[in-house]
Structure formats: structure tokens, C-alpha cells
Design a protein around this motif. Structure first.
Motif, PDB file in Angstrom:
ATOM      1  N   THR A  41       0.789  -1.222   0.000  1.00 38.26           N
ATOM      2  CA  THR A  41       0.000   0.000   0.000  1.00 38.26           C
ATOM      3  C   THR A  41       0.821   1.272   0.000  1.00 38.26           C
ATOM      4  OG1 THR A  41      -0.199  -0.009   2.398  1.00 38.26           O
ATOM      5  CG2 THR A  41      -1.959  -1.049   1.158  1.00 38.26           C
ATOM      6  N   ARG A  42       1.985   1.256   0.634  1.00 35.90           N
ATOM      7  CA  ARG A  42       2.735   2.510   0.733  1.00 35.90           C
ATOM      8  C   ARG A  42       4.226   2.257   0.577  1.00 35.90           C
ATOM      9  NH1 ARG A  42       1.568   6.076   5.860  1.00 35.90           N
ATOM     10  NH2 ARG A  42       3.529   5.269   6.580  1.00 35.90           N
ATOM     11  N   ASP A  51       1.469   6.243  -2.057  1.00 37.57           N
ATOM     12  CA  ASP A  51       0.409   5.383  -1.532  1.00 37.57           C
ATOM     13  C   ASP A  51      -0.336   4.751  -2.703  1.00 37.57           C
ATOM     14  OD1 ASP A  51      -2.165   4.449  -0.572  1.00 37.57           O
ATOM     15  OD2 ASP A  51      -1.658   5.484   1.295  1.00 37.57           O
ATOM     16  N   GLU A  54      -4.375   4.891  -2.434  1.00 32.69           N
ATOM     17  CA  GLU A  54      -4.952   6.203  -2.750  1.00 32.69           C
ATOM     18  C   GLU A  54      -4.467   6.740  -4.091  1.00 32.69           C
ATOM     19  OE1 GLU A  54      -4.108   8.919   0.397  1.00 32.69           O
ATOM     20  OE2 GLU A  54      -5.025   7.644   1.916  1.00 32.69           O
ATOM     21  N   ARG A  55      -3.444   6.085  -4.677  1.00 33.51           N
ATOM     22  CA  ARG A  55      -2.810   6.557  -5.923  1.00 33.51           C
ATOM     23  C   ARG A  55      -2.401   8.020  -5.752  1.00 33.51           C
ATOM     24  NH1 ARG A  55      -0.805   3.473  -9.427  1.00 33.51           N
ATOM     25  NH2 ARG A  55      -1.335   4.772 -11.168  1.00 33.51           N
ATOM     26  N   SER A  56      -1.626   8.273  -4.686  1.00 33.18           N
ATOM     27  CA  SER A  56      -1.195   9.637  -4.410  1.00 33.18           C
ATOM     28  C   SER A  56       0.260   9.631  -3.966  1.00 33.18           C
ATOM     29  CB  SER A  56      -2.062  10.264  -3.317  1.00 33.18           C
ATOM     30  OG  SER A  56      -1.891   9.553  -2.099  1.00 33.18           O
ATOM     31  N   ARG A  90      -1.080  -2.552   4.880  1.00 29.85           N
ATOM     32  CA  ARG A  90      -2.201  -2.136   5.731  1.00 29.85           C
ATOM     33  C   ARG A  90      -2.222  -2.919   7.005  1.00 29.85           C
ATOM     34  NH1 ARG A  90      -7.099  -1.071   1.517  1.00 29.85           N
ATOM     35  NH2 ARG A  90      -5.890   0.346   0.320  1.00 29.85           N
TER      36      ARG A  90
END
Length: 90
Positions: A41-42, A51, A54-56, A90
Motif C-alpha cells: 500500500t505505501r 500510496d 490512494e494513488r497519491s 495495511r
């Protein structure tokens, strides 16, 4: 021609990316659900955090506006980095 892995299995992704055998990774909810450790996830690399859920991306805690294509490239570059990034689940 480009080659994309269709998996959520992190060891496979790391191996293929480190060997330069793929151009990217695609996945889907059923593949993510099969992974017992949960999806990646990150990714943290110095002041940069990406991330996947969140695709950020954030740089020094500030949100950075990237296109979907730029985010995909960022993900590949982070996974190929010689200094192994910190990968969190997560």
C-alpha cells in the motif's frame, strides 16, 4: 512491446522489476484478496511517500499532483531503486 505483470505477489514483483523483466504491474481485487500478507500500500523513499491504495504521492508531507501515468512511472522507479525503499502494508 511492453510486458506487465498481472499479480499482487510482492516477492514476484520485486524479483522481476530488479531484473528489468517488466515495464509495470497490473492487478485486480481478486488477486489482492489472495495475498495473505495483504496488498502493498505505501512506499517510502527519503522524503517521498507513494500510496498505492490512494494513488497519491507526498513530498516532505505535501501532496504532489501527478497524472496516472506519472504515478505509475513513480511506482516502478521506487521499486527499482538501488537503496531499498521502506514498504508498508495495511
Amino acid at each position: 512491446m511492453k510486458f506487465f505483470l498481472d499479480t499482487a505477489h510482492v516477492p514476484d514483483i520485486r524479483e522481476r522489476v530488479s531484473l528489468g523483466l517488466c515495464d509495470g504491474v497490473t492487478t485486480n481485487p481478486s488477486l489482492l484478496a489472495k495475498e495473505k500478507d495483504g496488498p502493498l500500500t505505501r512506499i517510502e523513499f527519503g522524503p517521498l511517500t507513494y500510496d498505492q491504495g490512494e494513488r497519491s504521492a507526498r513530498l516532505d508531507g505535501q501532496a504532489v499532483d501527478f497524472s496516472a501515468r506519472e504515478l505509475a512511472l513513480l511506482e516502478i522507479l521506487l521499486l527499482r531503486a538501488e537503496l531499498h525503499p521502506i514498504i508498508r502494508r495495511r
